[in-house]
Design a protein around this motif. Structure first.
Motif, PDB file in Angstrom:
ATOM      1  N   HIS A  95       0.834  -1.204   0.000  1.00  9.35           N
ATOM      2  CA  HIS A  95       0.000   0.000   0.000  1.00  9.35           C
ATOM      3  C   HIS A  95       0.871   1.257   0.000  1.00  9.35           C
ATOM      4  CE1 HIS A  95      -3.775  -2.209   0.557  1.00  9.35           C
ATOM      5  NE2 HIS A  95      -3.025  -3.063   1.237  1.00  9.35           N
ATOM      6  N   GLU A  98      -0.090   5.088   0.753  1.00  8.96           N
ATOM      7  CA  GLU A  98      -0.080   5.671   2.091  1.00  8.96           C
ATOM      8  C   GLU A  98       1.278   6.269   2.460  1.00  8.96           C
ATOM      9  OE1 GLU A  98      -1.111   2.337   4.481  1.00  8.96           O
ATOM     10  OE2 GLU A  98      -3.054   2.021   3.510  1.00  8.96           O
ATOM     11  N   CYS A 292       0.024   7.941  -6.124  1.00 13.90           N
ATOM     12  CA  CYS A 292      -0.585   7.167  -5.038  1.00 13.90           C
ATOM     13  C   CYS A 292      -1.146   5.824  -5.504  1.00 13.90           C
ATOM     14  CB  CYS A 292      -1.687   7.977  -4.337  1.00 13.90           C
ATOM     15  SG  CYS A 292      -1.064   9.485  -3.572  1.00 13.90           S
TER      16      CYS A 292
END
Length: 316
Positions: A95, A98, A292
């Motif tokens: 991820h 983040e 992102c």
């Protein structure tokens, strides 16, 4: 012909174990002497985890196999992005959306461009080394400044202990770790470089190719292990930061220091192909850092596939 392969593998294992021992010993010695954990993390741990690559580079230049030194750094940087991020992503989505690694990523791209520009001089000599080490100094100064500001903004926040820290480690064990690291690193580097050179000559390939493949993959194994664990623990910031930090140190510190041992000529093949693959791999991280995107299993397969394709091209 089996013995050089065995000794090469043994030298690699010895390098990795000795590097780990040196980091543990140096970290705990520094903390016992009152050096702040933050400074230890930014300097000793960072340099210590790059010690195997540094010793290989110095030994290769000293043994008149400079292609091995340059191949190891360029190959390790490519492997760090395509293999070290690709394989863990196959196990679990990372991820990265983040994470906030834009600044360090920008530094890595600038370091890569600077490295390629210096490579077009045809040789990494003491002048190029001085430029690279100046870049490293500026990077570390900025990291210290950011860390100081971060601590001022949250004075009550507990300070994270650096990797390898053990508050209860006795003095004798610290000394043992230091001795094992300082003896094992040069011995492992000597075994690995000598036998990798023998293998290269036996099979008619250059020491550069051995550096780009066998040695580069071997010295990327610690980063791979760290990144796999970080991915499984959903610590994408650790995984991405580990890769970006390792790549910057490889380019600025390792070749910067090794070039003072002796000149490192740049193979024309590097200028035509390998350096651009390294830069291209670095640019591939752009959407994960700036847009992102998460590194999903799909992207893990893409990155790993690209690395396999690169190895096939290099070895054929």
């Amino acid at each position: 012909m089996i013995m050089p392969w065995f000794l090469c593998g043994f030298g690699l294992v010895l390098l990795l174990l000795a590097g780990d021992a040196l980091v543990k010993g140096a970290v705990n010695l520094s903390l016992r002497l009152g050096v702040p954990a933050l400074i230890v993390s930014l300097t000793i741990v960072a340099f210590g985890t790059s010690a195997p690559e540094l010793l290989i580079a110095i030994q290769a230049v000293d043994d008149n196999a400079p292609g091995l030194a340059l191949g190891n750094v360029v190959g390790s940087n490519t492997a760090n992005i395509l293999m070290v991020l690709g394989i863990p992503a196959l196990l679990a989505t990372m991820h990265t959306s983040e994470c906030n690694t834009r600044k360090t990523y920008n530094f890595m791209i600038m370091a890569s461009v600077l490295f390629i520009a210096l490579a077009f001089r045809g040789v990494f000599d003491w002048i190029a080394g001085a430029v690279l080490l100046t870049g490293l100094s500026l990077m570390l100064a900025d990291a210290f400044r950011d860390a100081h500001l971060h601590r001022q903004a949250g004075k009550d926040a507990p300070e994270e202990e650096p990797e390898g820290a053990d508050p209860d480690m006795p003095w004798w064990r610290i000394l043992v770790f230091l001795v094992l690291g300082l003896i094992g690193l040069p011995l492992g580097a000597d075994l690995l470089v000598d036998n990798a050179t023998i293998i290269a000559r036996t099979y008619g390939v250059s020491d550069t190719v051995i550096g780009l493949t066998l040695v580069a993959i071997g010295t990327s194994l610690p980063e791979l292990a760290t990144t796999v664990m970080a991915a499984l623990r959903r610590q994408a910031d650790v995984a991405l930061g580990n890769v970006i930090g390792s790549n910057m140190f490889n380019l600025l510190a390792i070749i910067g220091i090794a070039s003072f041992v002796g000149p490192i000529p740049v193979d024309p093949e590097f200028l035509a192909f390998d350096l651009w693959v390294m830069l291209g791999a670095s640019v591939l991280l752009f959407p994960f850092v700036y847009l992102c995107w998460n590194i999903t299993r799909f992207w893990g397969a893409v990155l790993t596939g690209l690395y396999v394709a690169y190895l096939i091209v290099v070895l054929t």
